[in-house]
Design an enzyme around this catalytic site. Structure first.
Site, mmCIF file in Angstrom:
data_model
loop_
_atom_site.group_PDB
_atom_site.id
_atom_site.type_symbol
_atom_site.label_atom_id
_atom_site.label_comp_id
_atom_site.label_asym_id
_atom_site.label_seq_id
_atom_site.Cartn_x
_atom_site.Cartn_y
_atom_site.Cartn_z
ATOM 1 N N ASP A 173 27.339 -13.956 7.851
ATOM 2 C CA ASP A 173 26.456 -13.808 6.368
ATOM 3 C C ASP A 173 25.832 -12.396 6.483
ATOM 4 O OD1 ASP A 173 25.575 -13.499 3.315
ATOM 5 O OD2 ASP A 173 24.023 -15.921 4.403
ATOM 6 N N ASP A 227 22.203 -15.950 5.625
ATOM 7 C CA ASP A 227 20.783 -15.588 6.037
ATOM 8 C C ASP A 227 19.477 -16.808 5.304
ATOM 9 O OD1 ASP A 227 21.270 -15.575 3.412
ATOM 10 O OD2 ASP A 227 20.451 -13.395 3.031
ATOM 11 N N SER A 228 20.076 -18.070 5.256
ATOM 12 C CA SER A 228 19.094 -19.375 4.869
ATOM 13 C C SER A 228 18.929 -18.720 6.383
ATOM 14 C CB SER A 228 20.385 -20.440 4.177
ATOM 15 O OG SER A 228 20.860 -20.889 5.101
ATOM 16 N N LYS A 237 30.996 -12.451 4.693
ATOM 17 C CA LYS A 237 30.053 -13.109 2.802
ATOM 18 C C LYS A 237 29.017 -11.959 2.358
ATOM 19 C CE LYS A 237 26.764 -16.316 1.922
ATOM 20 N NZ LYS A 237 25.792 -15.227 0.954
ATOM 21 N N GLU A 271 25.625 -19.951 -6.642
ATOM 22 C CA GLU A 271 24.292 -20.832 -6.195
ATOM 23 C C GLU A 271 23.554 -20.979 -7.670
ATOM 24 O OE1 GLU A 271 22.791 -19.476 -2.797
ATOM 25 O OE2 GLU A 271 20.757 -20.542 -3.154
ATOM 26 N N GLU A 320 26.332 -10.741 -0.617
ATOM 27 C CA GLU A 320 26.030 -11.300 -1.974
ATOM 28 C C GLU A 320 26.147 -10.392 -2.992
ATOM 29 O OE1 GLU A 320 21.784 -12.480 -2.036
ATOM 30 O OE2 GLU A 320 22.204 -14.205 -0.856
HETATM 31 O O1 KIV Z 1 22.717 -17.956 3.558
HETATM 32 C C1 KIV Z 1 22.339 -19.270 2.798
HETATM 33 O O2 KIV Z 1 22.766 -20.246 3.355
HETATM 34 C C2 KIV Z 1 23.886 -19.325 1.383
HETATM 35 C C3 KIV Z 1 24.290 -20.239 1.252
HETATM 36 C C4 KIV Z 1 23.522 -20.973 0.377
HETATM 37 C C5 KIV Z 1 25.219 -20.362 0.143
HETATM 38 O O3 KIV Z 1 24.156 -18.582 1.245
#
Ligand code: KIV
Length: 277
Positions: free
Chosen positions: A84, A45-46, A114, A189, A116
């Protein structure tokens, strides 16, 4: 050959081979990341601040995340693709969380998702347990969890004691709960190196660090930082190329050549007409 599986990752982990993960958000970069040999590609989600032009990860929608994941899926042959789950696409109810996680696999081609997890985050841990039972492989993510940035007041190092929103003990316990719930790997992280070491010692699944020091089982970085396509640089990352400069210079050359008439030349033209004397 097919994509990297969880047993293959576990084999590397048991052998002590460091695991590698990078993010990707679109097909051209994903293709290069895959051929570069990483074990896992995280469609993070980055994407919010590295691909979609938002200030942070919070505005990323489920549809945007699915679209990015599907683009990466279409380009990747060997690495495991991890979708994510964006802010509030999980957690509002168990049912909705399972449904949305399922979309990453069924519609976007992800091999895993993934999530959080806040310190002791019981709601997320229950979701991880349900997903795992249903056959959805899950990567946990603890430490600095950017989806909670507004709540904790910024993106600072965790596991530092009073100044952090999560203590080392809380992070160790959360990692243990994620492992017990079935997470096959845990991302850590922005934590102190000691936190990275203690969490890694406490669990028997691979830990993947980003700013988590040297005593974890693998590393992940944001691909735009690695390639020099970001506007900022971060202590936890390393820039291996300067694509901003390459892209800028290429665009300038193109503009110059169009303006001067150097492009297109005869070799770029279909059935070029004879030059008039
Ligand atoms: O969204 C992302 O890129 C992440 C990484 C920084 C682990 O969660």
């Amino acid at each position: 050959m097919g994509r990297t599986s969880i047993p293959e990752l576990n084999e590397k982990y048991e052998r002590g081979t460091p695991l590698t993960m990078l993010t990707a958000y679109d097909a051209p970069i994903a293709r290069q990341v895959d051929s570069g040999g990483v074990d896992m590609i995280l469609v993070g989600d980055s994407a919010g601040d590295n691909h979609l032009g938002y200030d942070d990860t919070l505005p990323v929608t489920l549809e945007e995340a699915l679209s990015n994941t599907a683009a990466v899926d279409r380009a990747v042959e060997e690495a495991m693709v991890i979708g994510d789950m964006p802010f509030l696409s999980y957690g509002t109810s168990l049912e909705q969380s399972v449904e949305n996680a399922g979309r990453f696999m069924k519609e976007a081609g992800a091999d895993a998702v993934k999530l959080e997890t806040a310190p002791y985050g019981e709601t997320t841990i229950e979701i991880v347990s349900r997903l795992t039972e249903l056959g959805v492989p899950v990567v946990g993510h603890i430490g600095l969890t950017p989806q909670r940035m507004k709540q904790i007041g910024g993106g600072y190092v965790q596991g530092r004691g009073d100044g952090s929103s999560a203590t080392v003990e809380a992070l160790v316990e959360t990692a243990e709960s994620l492992e017990a719930a079935g997470a096959f790997s845990i991302i850590l992280e922005a934590v102190t190196e000691e936190t990275g070491r203690r969490v890694t010692d406490a669990v028997d699944v691979p830990t993947i660090g980003i700013g988590a020091g040297r005593y974890v089982d693998g590393q992940v970085l944001v691909v735009t930082d690695v390639l020099g396509l970001s506007e900022e640089s971060y202590r936890l990352s390393k820039q291996y190329a300067d694509l901003n400069s390459v892209v800028h210079a290429s665009v300038q050359s193109y503009v110059d050549e169009v303006r001067s008439g150097a492009f297109p030349a005869a070799e770029h033209v279909f059935d070029p007409v004879e030059e008039q004397e």
